[in-house]
Design a protein around this motif. Structure first.
Motif: not given
Length: 255
Positions: A150-156
């Motif tokens: 939700a907050y890191d846009h799934g980067r990891s």
């Protein structure tokens, strides 16, 4: 309820706290980090109960069979001291035994889908994101996946299958969510964190059933109808039922 009865209630309550704190029972009430305080509270109550009994016996021996002054230390009309008399406590004080009996005899179930659907998601943005576990699929908590999605846009999360465990909740339309109740302190302040499920799901979905789901990140994002909080989705590739975990609540707010 005299002093001896009060001491007995304190002793039983202390013993119940020690029993709960030394088994998994306490996890139904408070988070795991409070176990030492729970055990200490039980020990203090038992010590206070034993001290009360000792004090009462010592006082009774010093007074003798006839007693001494009354509770006000007053003298009779002819100058002689009145005998000791006790002021009875109200009988309603015995109701203090009810929560004690509930603690001993009734282990409440962990909060489930009923509570989750009536509370808005409590997802919070963490200060930092730790590295994903090296295992494949990566084991993540509901809170960990939801905050990253939700907050890191799934980067990891891109290109990494993940494995998440939680219980099922179905909204009024039948849409499934994987949920874990998160604690700040105790079960009374538990709040849900929800993940929407899409993809390869079991044909029969039963509310409150615990599932271990494997899947991948999807950018799909919904908003909780209760508080408009973010509900990220997981693209499920497999799901299997699992037993209720040792600790049904989740304390991991920040990673």
């Amino acid at each position: 309820m005299n002093r001896q009865a009060q001491a007995a209630v304190m002793f039983l309550l202390g013993a119940a706290l020690l029993h709960a704190g030394s088994t998994d029972l306490y996890l139904r009430y408070v988070k795991a980090g409070l176990q030492p305080l729970l055990l200490a509270s039980g020990a203090v109550l038992i010590a206070a109960a034993l001290a009360t009994v000792w004090y009462e016996r010592r006082r009774n021996r010093s007074q003798g069979p006839q007693g001494t002054e009354d509770s006000h230390g007053s003298e009779g009309p002819h100058g002689s001291q009145a005998h000791t008399h006790d002021h009875p406590e109200p009988r309603i004080s015995w109701l203090l035994l009810l929560p004690l009996l509930a603690l001993i005899l009734i282990a409440p179930p962990a909060l489930g889908s009923y509570s989750a659907l009536r509370s808005g998601t409590a997802l919070q943005k963490p200060y930092v994101y730790g590295k994903l576990p090296a295992a494949d699929p990566a084991p993540l908590s509901v809170i960990d996946y939801a905050s990253r999605a939700a907050y890191d846009h799934g980067r990891s999360l891109h290109g990494r299958p993940v494995r998440i465990t939680g219980f099922l909740a179905l909204d009024h339309t039948g849409a499934p969510y994987l949920v874990r109740m998160a604690l700040n302190c105790c079960a009374a302040d538990a709040q849900p964190v929800k993940i929407g499920l899409a993809g390869d799901l079991p044909p029969v979905l039963r509310p409150d059933a615990w599932l271990e789901v494997t899947g991948t990140y999807t950018p799909r994002l919904a908003h909780d109808p209760v508080n408009n909080g973010p509900i990220p989705y997981l693209q499920v590739t497999s799901a299997q039922p699992v037993p209720v975990p040792h600790d049904p609540y989740d304390e991991t707010w920040n990673n």
